[in-house]
Scaffold this motif. Sequence first.
Motif, PDB file in Angstrom:
ATOM      1  N   LYS A   1      64.117  62.816 -16.613  1.00 41.77           N
ATOM      2  CA  LYS A   1      62.599  62.860 -16.276  1.00 41.77           C
ATOM      3  C   LYS A   1      62.347  61.513 -15.447  1.00 41.77           C
ATOM      4  CE  LYS A   1      58.401  63.890 -18.662  1.00 41.77           C
ATOM      5  NZ  LYS A   1      57.695  64.240 -19.748  1.00 41.77           N
ATOM      6  N   SER A   2      63.026  60.464 -16.022  1.00 47.94           N
ATOM      7  CA  SER A   2      62.617  59.192 -15.252  1.00 47.94           C
ATOM      8  C   SER A   2      63.129  59.246 -13.704  1.00 47.94           C
ATOM      9  CB  SER A   2      63.553  58.318 -15.858  1.00 47.94           C
ATOM     10  OG  SER A   2      63.095  57.083 -15.003  1.00 47.94           O
ATOM     11  N   GLN A   3      64.175  59.984 -13.530  1.00 48.03           N
ATOM     12  CA  GLN A   3      64.681  60.421 -12.167  1.00 48.03           C
ATOM     13  C   GLN A   3      64.031  60.927 -11.463  1.00 48.03           C
ATOM     14  OE1 GLN A   3      68.863  61.134 -11.874  1.00 48.03           O
ATOM     15  NE2 GLN A   3      69.418  60.161 -13.709  1.00 48.03           N
ATOM     16  N   PHE A   4      63.298  62.008 -11.965  1.00 47.03           N
ATOM     17  CA  PHE A   4      62.351  62.938 -11.257  1.00 47.03           C
ATOM     18  C   PHE A   4      61.147  62.302 -10.950  1.00 47.03           C
ATOM     19  CE2 PHE A   4      65.284  66.247 -12.223  1.00 47.03           C
ATOM     20  CZ  PHE A   4      65.233  67.189 -11.353  1.00 47.03           C
ATOM     21  N   ASN A   5      60.591  61.554 -11.815  1.00 42.33           N
ATOM     22  CA  ASN A   5      59.486  60.674 -11.476  1.00 42.33           C
ATOM     23  C   ASN A   5      59.565  59.671 -10.336  1.00 42.33           C
ATOM     24  OD1 ASN A   5      57.133  61.828 -13.271  1.00 42.33           O
ATOM     25  ND2 ASN A   5      58.439  61.065 -14.873  1.00 42.33           N
ATOM     26  N   ARG A   6      60.871  58.997 -10.545  1.00 43.58           N
ATOM     27  CA  ARG A   6      61.274  58.254  -9.144  1.00 43.58           C
ATOM     28  C   ARG A   6      61.379  58.964  -7.858  1.00 43.58           C
ATOM     29  NH1 ARG A   6      64.423  55.390 -12.276  1.00 43.58           N
ATOM     30  NH2 ARG A   6      66.368  56.652 -11.993  1.00 43.58           N
TER      31      ARG A   6
ATOM     32  N   GLY B   1      58.015  59.670  -6.591  1.00 42.12           N
ATOM     33  CA  GLY B   1      57.510  58.429  -5.614  1.00 42.12           C
ATOM     34  C   GLY B   1      58.129  58.185  -4.534  1.00 42.12           C
ATOM     35  N   GLU B   2      59.410  58.289  -4.189  1.00 45.15           N
ATOM     36  CA  GLU B   2      60.081  57.962  -2.991  1.00 45.15           C
ATOM     37  C   GLU B   2      59.710  59.121  -1.966  1.00 45.15           C
ATOM     38  OE1 GLU B   2      64.325  58.032  -3.923  1.00 45.15           O
ATOM     39  OE2 GLU B   2      64.141  56.226  -5.200  1.00 45.15           O
ATOM     40  N   TRP B   3      59.660  60.336  -2.508  1.00 42.05           N
ATOM     41  CA  TRP B   3      59.241  61.329  -1.625  1.00 42.05           C
ATOM     42  C   TRP B   3      57.783  61.302  -0.998  1.00 42.05           C
ATOM     43  CZ3 TRP B   3      59.024  67.309  -3.643  1.00 42.05           C
ATOM     44  CH2 TRP B   3      59.112  68.120  -2.428  1.00 42.05           C
TER      45      TRP B   3
ATOM     46  N   LEU C   1      49.736  57.303  -5.062  1.00 41.05           N
ATOM     47  CA  LEU C   1      50.159  57.947  -3.925  1.00 41.05           C
ATOM     48  C   LEU C   1      49.736  59.339  -3.701  1.00 41.05           C
ATOM     49  CD1 LEU C   1      53.958  56.668  -4.225  1.00 41.05           C
ATOM     50  CD2 LEU C   1      52.232  55.843  -2.506  1.00 41.05           C
ATOM     51  N   LEU C   2      49.444  60.231  -4.706  1.00 39.23           N
ATOM     52  CA  LEU C   2      49.004  61.611  -4.680  1.00 39.23           C
ATOM     53  C   LEU C   2      47.678  61.662  -3.987  1.00 39.23           C
ATOM     54  CD1 LEU C   2      50.930  63.423  -7.555  1.00 39.23           C
ATOM     55  CD2 LEU C   2      50.877  64.014  -5.099  1.00 39.23           C
ATOM     56  N   LEU C   3      46.772  60.594  -4.461  1.00 36.06           N
ATOM     57  CA  LEU C   3      45.516  60.733  -4.203  1.00 36.06           C
ATOM     58  C   LEU C   3      45.297  60.376  -2.637  1.00 36.06           C
ATOM     59  CD1 LEU C   3      43.658  59.159  -7.474  1.00 36.06           C
ATOM     60  CD2 LEU C   3      43.916  61.776  -6.636  1.00 36.06           C
ATOM     61  N   LYS C   4      46.162  59.362  -2.256  1.00 32.82           N
ATOM     62  CA  LYS C   4      46.130  58.971  -0.926  1.00 32.82           C
ATOM     63  C   LYS C   4      46.409  60.068   0.042  1.00 32.82           C
ATOM     64  CE  LYS C   4      47.121  53.968  -0.917  1.00 32.82           C
ATOM     65  NZ  LYS C   4      48.226  53.032  -0.685  1.00 32.82           N
TER      66      LYS C   4
END
Length: 135
Positions: A108-113, A116-118, A10-13
């Motif tokens: 940490k898992s919540q921040f990575n999720r 992704g949503e952002w 997603l970041l690369l896009k």
Amino acid sequence: MAQCEANYWLLLKLTPGFEARDSWQFAVEQGASSWEMRIEVTERMRYTTTLRVSRVDDTGSDWLQSPQLLVRLYHDAALAEVLAWEGHRRLEVRYDYPNQKMYQSDEKSQFNRFLGEWLHHCLKNGHSLHEIILS
């Protein structure tokens, strides 16, 4: 790990010309309002790149900060991991609960999720504030 892999792509896009540029800014529509998101390279190494992903907020409010995440991209593994948010560093994979800082056990898992949503929201509802030149 699946979330970190999805975040990498997603970041690369969202960052066309990734190798040649160090910042990107987007206007993101949200209902009747809009806001801006900025992605900035803070460090480039051979196998990793560190980015600051933040919402640009000009409300001038001292009590409500806009989200700001520090994200490391691991190019050899194609992963993006949240390292820190708004000054909080060294996120553990798991925390005992309760703990002194009152982090959730899977913080940490919540921040990575959240990242992704952002990023999904930005891809769906945003547009670049810079001219994109694809070669």
